[in-house]
Design a protein around this motif. Structure first.
Motif, short mmCIF file in Angstrom:
data_model
loop_
_atom_site.label_atom_id
_atom_site.label_comp_id
_atom_site.label_asym_id
_atom_site.label_seq_id
_atom_site.Cartn_x
_atom_site.Cartn_y
_atom_site.Cartn_z
N GLY A 1 18.14 -10.53 12.90
CA GLY A 1 17.85 -11.77 12.20
C GLY A 1 18.97 -12.78 12.28
N HIS A 2 20.00 -12.47 13.03
CA HIS A 2 21.17 -13.35 13.07
C HIS A 2 21.92 -13.16 14.39
CE1 HIS A 2 24.40 -15.79 11.57
NE2 HIS A 2 25.28 -14.80 11.48
N ILE A 3 22.53 -14.24 14.87
CA ILE A 3 23.41 -14.19 16.04
C ILE A 3 24.70 -14.92 15.67
CG2 ILE A 3 23.78 -15.01 18.41
CD1 ILE A 3 20.83 -14.67 18.93
N TYR A 4 25.83 -14.29 15.98
CA TYR A 4 27.10 -14.94 15.66
C TYR A 4 28.12 -14.65 16.76
CZ TYR A 4 28.44 -10.29 13.83
OH TYR A 4 28.69 -8.95 13.68
N PRO A 5 29.15 -15.51 16.88
CA PRO A 5 30.14 -15.37 17.95
C PRO A 5 31.37 -14.58 17.51
CG PRO A 5 30.40 -17.51 16.93
CD PRO A 5 29.30 -16.80 16.18
N GLU A 6 32.00 -13.96 18.48
CA GLU A 6 33.30 -13.31 18.30
C GLU A 6 34.20 -13.70 19.47
OE1 GLU A 6 32.33 -9.18 15.93
OE2 GLU A 6 32.28 -9.12 18.12
#
Length: 310
Positions: free
Chosen positions: A238-243
């Protein structure tokens, strides 16, 4: 000849010895400098017995002080000679070189800080076989070689942290953090059109700095990559985030100090760094829009996959 050698040795030893009580003062100061990091390392490995007033920790520190004091007194002459030589080298470095007293102070403070304020590791990510959603669209949208994206990233690096000195080996990470700060200061969360997954290109998001989590992750990854960083996207369903890749454990210690004491001092005050460790032991720091500083808290969702841009 033997007597002459003994006399010369005694004379040299007498000249090298520091007068009382200064020899004891020097040894005591050196003892404290050594005992603090030793105590931090040992006490982190021990189970806390929950003694009142932290008596166990007090006794441990006193015990370490006594042991180190005995060792230093036995090696008094050799240690003092080494200290004198070391001080002369630092004086020369302060006047003519790049490594002097200030550099030693910063290294020691960074080491003690990193030991006493250990970051908060999350679960170790191993590459998953699950397909990354909209992978081809997302890769096409991460336009790190687009002139507009590149120029935006360069602008961020000139706006923030340009005057940070003494950490040239972490210039890449510092510039990636400058990109993070600029995007975080301007980002406005807006949902996709109802019933449709809209993937905005990085250059498109630069117009209004608005969009949902995948739009933010795409822009962040593109801008970080544009200044030479290595980003990746994490997919939770339900979510995409950067690292961003920061290196190994040694690099983490320096980055932890930089974020909490130099670059994001107010935002990270009293908080921990949050990161993932991949199958190669490399450390990735959270750059989600929900974080106020690099390494801010993760959204608590099960990780289903990672998409690395290397």
């Amino acid at each position: 000849m033997t007597k002459l050698g003994n006399i010369n040795f005694k004379e040299i030893k007498a000249k090298l010895q520091v007068k009382k009580p200064w020899d004891s003062v020097i040894i005591l100061l050196l003892n404290i400098l050594i005992a603090i990091p030793v105590f931090i390392i040992i006490h982190q490995k021990l189970i806390d017995p929950q003694w009142p007033f932290q008596l166990d920790r007090i006794l441990l520190f006193l015990g370490i002080l006594i042991v180190i004091q005995l060792i230093l007194r036995l090696l008094r002459t050799i240690i003092i000679v080494c200290i004198v030589i070391y001080l002369l080298v630092l004086v020369f470095g302060s006047l003519f070189g790049n490594y002097g007293f200030n550099s030693v102070f910063e290294d020691y403070r960074s080491m003690v800080y990193a030991m006493s304020d250990d970051p908060n590791p999350q679960d170790i990510i191993i590459s998953k076989l699950l397909p990354f959603p909209n992978k081809s669209k997302i890769l096409n949208a991460i336009e790190y070689d687009n002139p507009k994206v590149r120029n935006f990233a360069l602008l961020a690096t000139t706006k923030y942290f340009r005057d940070v000195k003494g950490y040239s080996e972490y210039r890449l990470q510092i510039q990636s953090f400058a990109v993070f700060k600029e995007i975080q200061n301007r980002w406005n969360y807006v949902n996709d059109p109802k019933g449709k997954e809209y993937i905005a290109r990085a250059s498109e998001s630069l117009i209004h700095f608005s969009g949902d989590c995948d739009d933010h992750a795409i822009l962040m990854a593109a801008a970080v990559r544009a200044v030479g960083g290595t980003p990746r996207l994490i997919h939770t369903g339900g979510h995409i985030y950067p690292e961003v890749l920061i290196g190994d454990k040694k690099d983490l210690e320096a980055i932890n100090y930089l974020i909490k004491e130099v670059l994001f001092k107010e935002e990270s005050k009293g908080k921990e760094l949050h990161y993932h460790i991949d199958e190669r032991g490399k450390i990735w720091l959270n750059l989600d829009y929900t974080a106020k500083y690099p390494g801010g808290p993760f959204m608590s969702e099960e990780i289903l996959g990672a998409l690395t841009l290397g």
